[in-house]
Scaffold this motif. Sequence first.
Motif, mmCIF file in Angstrom:
data_model
loop_
_atom_site.group_PDB
_atom_site.id
_atom_site.type_symbol
_atom_site.label_atom_id
_atom_site.label_comp_id
_atom_site.label_asym_id
_atom_site.label_seq_id
_atom_site.Cartn_x
_atom_site.Cartn_y
_atom_site.Cartn_z
ATOM 1 N N PRO A 38 0.842 -1.205 0.000
ATOM 2 C CA PRO A 38 0.000 0.000 0.000
ATOM 3 C C PRO A 38 0.876 1.254 0.000
ATOM 4 C CG PRO A 38 -0.646 -1.520 1.762
ATOM 5 C CD PRO A 38 0.646 -2.034 1.195
ATOM 6 N N GLY A 39 0.481 2.218 -0.802
ATOM 7 C CA GLY A 39 1.178 3.518 -0.759
ATOM 8 C C GLY A 39 2.488 3.587 -1.515
ATOM 9 N N ALA A 40 2.823 2.548 -2.290
ATOM 10 C CA ALA A 40 4.090 2.567 -3.031
ATOM 11 C C ALA A 40 3.998 3.393 -4.310
ATOM 12 C CB ALA A 40 4.528 1.144 -3.368
ATOM 13 N N LEU A 138 8.564 -1.229 -5.935
ATOM 14 C CA LEU A 138 9.184 -1.147 -4.616
ATOM 15 C C LEU A 138 9.484 0.329 -4.405
ATOM 16 C CD1 LEU A 138 10.578 -2.423 -2.112
ATOM 17 C CD2 LEU A 138 12.657 -2.580 -3.482
ATOM 18 N N SER A 139 8.916 0.931 -3.384
ATOM 19 C CA SER A 139 9.193 2.354 -3.166
ATOM 20 C C SER A 139 10.309 2.504 -2.137
ATOM 21 C CB SER A 139 7.926 3.091 -2.721
ATOM 22 O OG SER A 139 7.504 2.645 -1.454
ATOM 23 N N THR A 140 11.105 3.523 -2.313
ATOM 24 C CA THR A 140 12.323 3.652 -1.501
ATOM 25 C C THR A 140 12.058 3.713 0.014
ATOM 26 O OG1 THR A 140 12.332 6.041 -1.904
ATOM 27 C CG2 THR A 140 13.683 4.667 -3.362
ATOM 28 N N PRO A 141 10.959 4.317 0.502
ATOM 29 C CA PRO A 141 10.763 4.311 1.962
ATOM 30 C C PRO A 141 10.530 2.935 2.563
ATOM 31 C CG PRO A 141 9.416 6.006 0.917
ATOM 32 C CD PRO A 141 9.950 5.138 -0.174
ATOM 33 N N GLU A 142 10.167 1.957 1.719
ATOM 34 C CA GLU A 142 9.910 0.602 2.235
ATOM 35 C C GLU A 142 11.189 -0.111 2.644
ATOM 36 O OE1 GLU A 142 6.979 -1.772 -0.219
ATOM 37 O OE2 GLU A 142 7.248 -0.021 -1.489
#
Length: 215
Positions: A38-40, A138-142
Amino acid sequence: MKIQVVKNILDANDRIADANRSLFDEKKIFVMNLMSSPGAGKTSLVERTIRALRDRCRIGVIEGDIQNTLDADRIAVLGIPVVQINTGGSCHLDANMVREGLSGLNLDALDLLIVENVGNLVCPAEFRIGADANVMILSTPEGADKPSKYPLIFKISSVMIINKIDLLPHLDFERDKARRDALALNRDLNIFEVSCRTGEGLDGWFGWLEERVTQ
Ligand code: MG
Ligand code: ZN
């Protein structure tokens, strides 16, 4: 016993996924199954992709969400045909839900169908829907540990989009580790580093997709 039940469910799902696959081939539609946490940035990527490719191919969208139509509303304002599937609590789309969603689209009027799956790195990877390509974000904050924690989604995807690279100066995201670990699971993975906020890096992704839609 329980294992057998799970196997039967997945076998039944596979049969419907194969039927979807045949239908997409018959209608000459390229179908991508878009997955992430979620949120990526799935819906942001869909919006960017529509804006980039809408003059070159006919696009439709299936939005999968546990509830509400917020993401579908974002696509509908772009004037693109969109079907919302509310899974009613289920944390993934299965082939039958997609099958039912297809009845809300004119498949003869589409070249590209984007299926935005429910935000989750686990079971969307287990349920085939009959797509031509699995695309994951894949988003960087993950963080860079996701390939080792959730290997299946990296194994079954053709594309990994690393999103939110504009945030890299503020994060300890280990970009090389993320790439290396993902490629160790799947050496054929195409990786694009992008920011859906600024638009940086997206041309490579648009090129990859357009090549497959128009061939
Ligand atoms: Mg979304
Ligand atoms: Zn699920």
